[in-house]
Design a protein around this motif. Structure first.
Motif, short mmCIF file in Angstrom:
data_model
loop_
_atom_site.label_atom_id
_atom_site.label_comp_id
_atom_site.label_asym_id
_atom_site.label_seq_id
_atom_site.Cartn_x
_atom_site.Cartn_y
_atom_site.Cartn_z
N THR A 145 0.85 -1.19 0.00
CA THR A 145 0.00 0.00 0.00
C THR A 145 0.89 1.25 0.00
OG1 THR A 145 -0.07 0.20 2.41
CG2 THR A 145 -1.70 -1.26 1.38
N PRO A 146 0.33 2.42 -0.31
CA PRO A 146 1.14 3.64 -0.23
C PRO A 146 1.73 3.87 1.16
CG PRO A 146 -0.87 4.08 -1.46
CD PRO A 146 -1.02 2.69 -0.88
N THR A 147 0.97 3.59 2.21
CA THR A 147 1.49 3.77 3.57
C THR A 147 2.67 2.85 3.81
OG1 THR A 147 -0.65 4.47 4.44
CG2 THR A 147 0.93 3.59 6.01
N GLN A 148 2.55 1.59 3.40
CA GLN A 148 3.66 0.65 3.58
C GLN A 148 4.89 1.09 2.80
OE1 GLN A 148 1.63 -2.87 2.28
NE2 GLN A 148 0.71 -3.26 4.28
N LEU A 149 4.69 1.63 1.61
CA LEU A 149 5.83 2.11 0.82
C LEU A 149 6.47 3.33 1.46
CD1 LEU A 149 4.56 1.70 -2.86
CD2 LEU A 149 6.29 0.34 -1.68
N ARG A 150 5.67 4.22 2.02
CA ARG A 150 6.24 5.40 2.69
C ARG A 150 7.12 4.97 3.85
NH1 ARG A 150 3.34 8.72 5.45
NH2 ARG A 150 1.40 7.55 5.50
N LEU A 151 6.63 4.03 4.66
CA LEU A 151 7.41 3.57 5.80
C LEU A 151 8.66 2.83 5.35
CD1 LEU A 151 4.48 2.30 8.08
CD2 LEU A 151 5.73 4.46 8.25
N LEU A 152 8.55 2.08 4.26
CA LEU A 152 9.71 1.37 3.72
C LEU A 152 10.76 2.37 3.24
CD1 LEU A 152 10.42 -1.67 3.19
CD2 LEU A 152 9.74 -1.26 0.83
N GLY A 169 -4.59 0.15 -2.74
CA GLY A 169 -5.17 0.32 -1.42
C GLY A 169 -5.22 1.75 -0.94
N GLY A 170 -4.99 2.71 -1.83
CA GLY A 170 -5.04 4.12 -1.43
C GLY A 170 -4.27 4.97 -2.43
N ARG A 171 -4.40 6.28 -2.26
CA ARG A 171 -3.71 7.20 -3.16
C ARG A 171 -2.24 7.32 -2.81
NH1 ARG A 171 -7.50 12.41 -4.29
NH2 ARG A 171 -9.49 11.32 -4.48
N MET A 172 -1.44 7.53 -3.83
CA MET A 172 -0.01 7.71 -3.62
C MET A 172 0.28 9.19 -3.35
SD MET A 172 3.11 6.24 -5.86
CE MET A 172 2.49 4.62 -5.49
N LEU A 301 -0.78 13.57 3.74
CA LEU A 301 0.09 12.40 3.86
C LEU A 301 1.42 12.59 3.14
CD1 LEU A 301 -2.55 9.55 3.50
CD2 LEU A 301 -1.12 10.01 5.51
N ALA A 302 1.50 13.57 2.26
CA ALA A 302 2.76 13.86 1.59
C ALA A 302 3.71 14.66 2.49
CB ALA A 302 2.51 14.64 0.30
N GLU A 303 3.19 15.15 3.63
CA GLU A 303 4.00 15.95 4.53
C GLU A 303 4.84 15.07 5.45
OE1 GLU A 303 4.23 19.59 4.85
OE2 GLU A 303 3.70 18.96 2.82
N PRO A 304 6.10 15.42 5.68
CA PRO A 304 6.94 14.64 6.60
C PRO A 304 6.31 14.59 7.98
CG PRO A 304 8.26 16.21 5.34
CD PRO A 304 6.83 16.54 5.06
#
Length: 383
Positions: A145-152, A169-172, A301-304
């Motif tokens: 998912t985008p969240t999993q990729l951000r954390l990765l 599973g959500g927007r990138m 969600l794009a914000e640090p």
């Protein structure tokens, strides 16, 4: 290979590291046997009288719990498509970051097992450990998912062996593609759109226009219930659709002339690229303007530092409704004002959230999405 039953290809290996997991073990055994089964947060149970049937239980992000019923063959059809388009062979190694009760991870596990690729299930690992495991195993294909990729990406581990990343599973969020490209320079990133009820609907590639998810997945027909180029409800007909709900129901899900909608809104451009606006049930009208909370969530969600976010409606005696943004973790005054200013600049002062609220224990569903029902209840309770 059978077109109607799951199986475990003899070339597929379940790779280390694996954390002991009764649900994963039961799933692998069911796949090996081609058994019918139901799976959800409470575990996996076989359906001895219904071979070739899969029922995935959903706790629901916005509505009640459901059991989504589909045939094995409805997924096997897309296994074949992905094998051809992506060039999947038994030499590939699948990385799966989500838990097997989540439909995206469940699909990825079943696909790898059926096609004979090696399988690395990492849902019990922290992102930094996931990144290490993907590197050490030489993972070539990743479902996330985008969240999993951000954390990765925050782990900062280069993954040069990855050649395909499928993100759904959500927007990138803005900027994530660039971060992935730095860490995974040899990977083609395909954002896709679908639902547990529909499986794949559309997917993109490097040529997909900004703001669109992509064109129709092979074998899928998309219709928009609105004039050409305008936002309307997304209707889908394909070989990959579910049969119906074995338990529960959804007012958003409706059938018409062989097409199904799950209540998502979007539009098609002249080239057939689909842009997804959000759920019809979440859309709010503020000052005669339709506002999709998903647009605001993607911006935040794009914000640090913003790991999870939910934009929620609140009753407003003057305008009928206004929005508040709920984020995971603490939120001091300076952070709140910075995020609010960002939203006002992007969406205007009326559509932007009125407040930002931080929750230390941000509620999530089993699939890692914000639990909107719990968040709404906590707002009502005055937290």
């Amino acid at each position: 290979m059978s077109d109607s039953l799951f199986h475990w290809h003899p070339a597929c290996r379940l790779l280390e590291p694996q954390t002991p997991d009764d649900v994963l073990d039961a799933l692998c055994a069911a796949l090996r046997d081609g058994a019918g089964f139901t799976i959800g947060e409470t575990g996996l149970a076989r359906l001895p009288e219904e071979q070739g049937i899969l029922q995935s239980r959903s706790s629901g992000t916005t509505g009640g719990a459901k059991a989504i019923r589909r045939t094995h063959g409805s997924w096997i059809a897309s296994f074949r498509v992905n094998a051809e388009v992506l060039g999947v062979t038994p030499a590939d190694v699948y990385g799966v970051l989500g838990a097997p009760v989540h439909s995206l991870a469940l699909y990825a596990i079943a696909e790898a097992a059926w096609l004979g690729a090696d399988l690395l299930c990492l849902h019990a690992q922290r992102p930094a450990r996931q990144a290490e495991a993907l590197r050490d195993a030489g993972a070539t294909l990743l479902y996330a998912t985008p969240t999993q990729l951000r954390l990765l990406c925050e782990a900062g581990q280069a993954l040069p062996d990855l050649r395909h990343i499928l993100c759904g599973g959500g927007r990138m969020p803005e900027g994530l593609r660039a971060r992935i490209a730095q860490l995974c320079p040899n990977a083609a990133l395909r954002e896709f759109y679908g639902a547990a009820e529909t499986s794949f609907i559309a997917w993109g590639d490097a040529g997909t226009p900004e703001g669109a998810v992509g064109r129709a997945y092979p074998g899928v027909e998309i219709r928009i219930d609105a004039p050409a180029g305008e936002v309307g409800e997304i209707w889908v007909r394909s070989p990959y659709l579910f049969e119906g709900y074995a338990e529960g129901s959804s007012a958003d899900t409706r059938w018409r002339d062989g097409f199904v909608t799950v209540g998502e809104m979007g539009r098609l451009d002249g080239e057939g690229c689909l842009a997804v606006a959000g759920r019809r049930s979440r859309m709010v009208t503020i000052a005669d303007r339709n506002v999709f909370p998903e647009d605001i969530e993607a911006l935040l969600l794009a914000e640090p530092g913003v790991r999870h976010c939910a934009v929620m409606p609140r009753a407003d005696p003057r305008r009928g409704v206004h929005l508040v943004a709920v984020i995971a973790g603490p939120c001091d005054g300076d952070t709140a004002e910075r995020l609010l200013a960002l939203c006002r600049g992007a969406f205007g002062p009326l559509a932007a959230p009125r407040r930002v609220i931080g929750l230390a224990d941000f509620p999530l569903t089993a699939s890692g999405k914000p639990d909107l029902r719990q968040i709404a209840a906590r707002l009502e309770a005055g937290e």
